[in-house]
Design an enzyme around this catalytic site. Structure first.
Site, short mmCIF file in Angstrom:
data_model
loop_
_atom_site.label_atom_id
_atom_site.label_comp_id
_atom_site.label_asym_id
_atom_site.label_seq_id
_atom_site.Cartn_x
_atom_site.Cartn_y
_atom_site.Cartn_z
N LYS A 1 12.58 11.15 -62.68
CA LYS A 1 12.13 9.97 -61.96
C LYS A 1 11.39 9.04 -62.90
O LYS A 1 10.94 9.50 -63.94
CB LYS A 1 11.25 10.37 -60.78
CG LYS A 1 9.90 10.96 -61.21
CD LYS A 1 8.98 11.10 -60.04
CE LYS A 1 8.15 9.87 -59.85
NZ LYS A 1 6.71 10.07 -60.00
N GLU B 1 -5.01 14.39 -55.45
CA GLU B 1 -5.22 14.56 -56.89
C GLU B 1 -6.62 14.08 -57.25
O GLU B 1 -7.15 13.15 -56.63
CB GLU B 1 -4.22 13.72 -57.67
CG GLU B 1 -2.78 14.12 -57.44
CD GLU B 1 -1.85 13.37 -58.38
OE1 GLU B 1 -1.49 13.93 -59.41
OE2 GLU B 1 -1.53 12.21 -58.09
N ASP C 1 5.28 6.21 -56.01
CA ASP C 1 5.13 7.27 -57.02
C ASP C 1 5.18 8.66 -56.39
O ASP C 1 5.71 9.60 -56.99
CB ASP C 1 3.78 7.07 -57.73
CG ASP C 1 3.53 8.10 -58.82
OD1 ASP C 1 4.47 8.37 -59.59
OD2 ASP C 1 2.41 8.64 -58.90
N HIS D 1 8.40 13.14 -53.81
CA HIS D 1 7.88 14.49 -53.54
C HIS D 1 7.57 14.72 -52.05
O HIS D 1 7.96 15.72 -51.47
CB HIS D 1 6.60 14.74 -54.33
CG HIS D 1 6.70 14.39 -55.79
ND1 HIS D 1 7.83 14.67 -56.53
CD2 HIS D 1 5.83 13.80 -56.66
CE1 HIS D 1 7.64 14.27 -57.77
NE2 HIS D 1 6.45 13.72 -57.88
C1 BG6 Z 1 4.36 12.73 -60.65
C2 BG6 Z 1 3.62 11.45 -60.43
O1 BG6 Z 1 5.67 12.64 -60.18
O2 BG6 Z 1 3.70 13.78 -59.96
C3 BG6 Z 1 2.18 11.57 -60.87
O3 BG6 Z 1 4.25 10.40 -61.15
C4 BG6 Z 1 1.51 12.75 -60.23
O4 BG6 Z 1 1.45 10.37 -60.59
C5 BG6 Z 1 2.37 14.00 -60.40
O5 BG6 Z 1 0.25 12.93 -60.85
C6 BG6 Z 1 1.81 15.16 -59.59
O6 BG6 Z 1 2.50 16.33 -59.90
P1 BG6 Z 1 1.82 17.75 -59.70
O7 BG6 Z 1 2.90 18.73 -60.00
O8 BG6 Z 1 0.66 17.79 -60.66
O9 BG6 Z 1 1.35 17.77 -58.28
#
Ligand code: BG6
Length: 507
Positions: free
Chosen positions: A169, A237, A256, A261
């Site tokens: 992505k 986050e 994003d 996700h």
């Molecule tokens: C990414 C986003 O796809 O996923 C980021 O671009 C984000 O902004 C990240 O921090 C989060 O991934 P994970 O696996 O740490 O939850």
């Protein structure tokens, strides 16, 4: 094919290549071509994942890893840099140095400038002789380079029937740009050979959600509007911009995190049972859910936020605009109330919430079941609490089911009840299995040619359609993000969004 089949089992990867049809003709690629091998994703995720797989004997013995980037490097340069990355991992796992040497011996480097198809001649010469064994190509480069890279691959003769392509992505910034990318890819790589990555699908608990739903009789009869009151999906986050100014400020949290996700998580929670755990069967069901998403009433069902200065984990952090170096209207928090307009989910809201600089790093799915329609224990201590299933993805992988139980004792006035939690802590139940990062799963499936955990074009486009409509409405109404202090759960309007439906976020 694998050096050590028992290693596959103890490492938590089946000796079978997923459940696949008897006519399945997939074969393991003998070459992995990594574009952007010197980049951040490759260094943080891909090379460590490949090393982890190799150390466990899970890579095909024949596999060669060809790294490419525009720098003029030698094989030894790439191997030396990779050694620095993987040696600490080997020490941590008390692996012999020969394990590192064996991994590095798989690696070679060929320079190619992804923005200049004419520079792919050397790459073609190096990889063409290996086409017969199958080539998996991983584009870990900026999407703006996808088209020229694909042209270069075509000119170099690296797009034939034995090649497959994985893309990271963002696949566009809206439906139109995503279609452009998909068209450019599809012109050369037909859909069955295109592997679109959403790294959330590689996470263990996401797959466990399918195991839970479709491997246990007890959930399915209740998994609908009759049994479930609402669903919450949170991806919180603590990090802020992390220096990704150019990328994130152009996207914002909706595009994003929600577009990919979170909508994938929603689709997995809401989909009908596929006939088999097989690529098209699973993706057919997910896309039906994505297409059933009701257009959002953005005034009442969406809240945007942007973090102001505050403190996370006791440390002061600056405001988003300060990190960025200029004021901005990009959202770093979004809360939505979504609906899946079909028979199964009529009237069941799906609350989605994601943000940066929130108090804790936590990703979870909460399935809130309905109340018992009648209590035979009136006035006996706490009221009956409805059951709740909490599927935690991060930081710990866990599944918890809260149920009502009798409090021990010889109460004379009737049974006293208390809510207790059944805890299926993955780490305890499967203590002997090493936890894996999402990219290990995705890379082994890419090399093995199994697209089940990759996103199909129609899914990406259904996701963009829903997201574009939200953004159009925001723009038309001139909606701007509300400020929230870093280290809090977003603007208070995000709390009100849920409370208007009588729901509290699971904090
Ligand atoms: C990414 C986003 O796809 O996923 C980021 O671009 C984000 O902004 C990240 O921090 C989060 O991934 P994970 O696996 O740490 O939850």
């Amino acid at each position: 094919m694998f050096r050590d089949a028992t290693a596959r089992q103890t490492a938590g990867l089946s000796t079978e290549r997923h459940a696949s049809s008897p006519t399945d003709k997939r074969s393991h690629a003998h070459t992995l071509l990594l574009f952007g091998v010197t980049g951040d994703l490759s260094r943080r995720m891909l090379l460590p994942s490949l090393f982890g797989l190799d150390a466990d004997g899970l890579l095909p013995a024949e596999l060669r890893i060809v790294g490419t980037a525009h720098h003029a490097l030698t094989d030894e340069d790439l191997q030396g840099e990779t050694r620095k990355l993987v040696e600490p991992l080997a020490i941590e796992r008390e692996l012999a140095s020969s394990v590192v040497d064996r991994f590095l011996a798989r690696m070679s480097y060929v320079a190619a400038d992804a923005s200049d198809p004419a520079s792919f001649a050397d790459l073609g010469a190096a990889v063409r002789p290996r086409l017969g064994g199958g080539v998996a190509i991983f584009l870990s480069t900026a999407p703006s380079l996808f088209e020229t890279t694909i042209d270069g691959l075509e000119q170099a003769g690296l797009t034939g029937g034995t090649t497959r392509l994985a893309l990271e992505k963002p696949l566009g910034h809206n439906l139109a740009s995503s279609r452009e990318i998909n068209d450019a890819v599809g012109r050369v790589f037909p859909e069955p050979r295109t592997f679109r990555i959403d790294h959330y699908l590689g996470k263990e608990t996401v797959q466990n959600l399918l195991a839970l739903r479709f491997g246990n009789l007890m959930f399915e009869p209740l998994w609908n509007a009759g049994g479930i009151e609402h669903v919450q999906i949170t991806v919180a986050e603590t990090v802020g911009l992390e220096g990704r100014t150019g990328y994130f400020d152009g996207m914002g949290s909706l595009r994003d995190m929600v577009q990919n996700h979170m909508l994938q998580l929603l689709a997995l929670v809401a989909m009908e049972a596929p006939a088999r755990f097989e690529a098209d069967a699973v993706r057919d069901e997910k896309v039906k859910v994505l297409r059933s998403l009701r257009p959002l009433d953005t005034d009442r069902e969406s809240v945007l936020g942007q973090y102001a200065a505050g403190a996370v984990a006791g440390l002061p952090v600056p405001a988003y605009g300060e990190e960025l170096g200029r004021p901005s209207d990009t959202e770093t928090f979004v809360a939505l109330k979504a609906h899946v307009d079909n028979m199964r989910w009529a009237g069941v809201p799906f609350f989605l919430r994601t943000g940066k600089r929130l108090p804790t790093r936590r990703s979870e799915i909460v399935v809130q079941f309905r109340r018992m329609p009648h209590s035979i224990f009136p006035g006996s201590g706490a009221a009956l609490q409805p059951n709740r299933l909490v599927i935690s993805l991060q930081p710990d992988e866990n599944i918890q089911l809260s149920i009502m139980a009798k409090r021990p004792g010889l109460d004379q006035e009737g049974i006293r009840m208390r809510e207790v939690t059944l805890d299926i802590r993955d780490a305890d139940a499967f203590a002997d299995v090493r936890r894996r990062i999402a990219y290990e799963r995705l890379l082994i499936d890419l090399i093995g040619g199994n697209p089940t955990l990759f996103v199909r074009r129609d899914e990406v486009e259904a996701q963009w359609s829903w997201i574009d409509a939200i953004r159009d409405r925001w723009q038309a109404a001139g909606v701007r993000p509300r400020l929230y202090s870093a280290g809090t759960w977003g603007p208070s309007a995000g709390v009100a969004l849920a409370e208007r439906s009588g729901v509290s976020w699971h904090d």
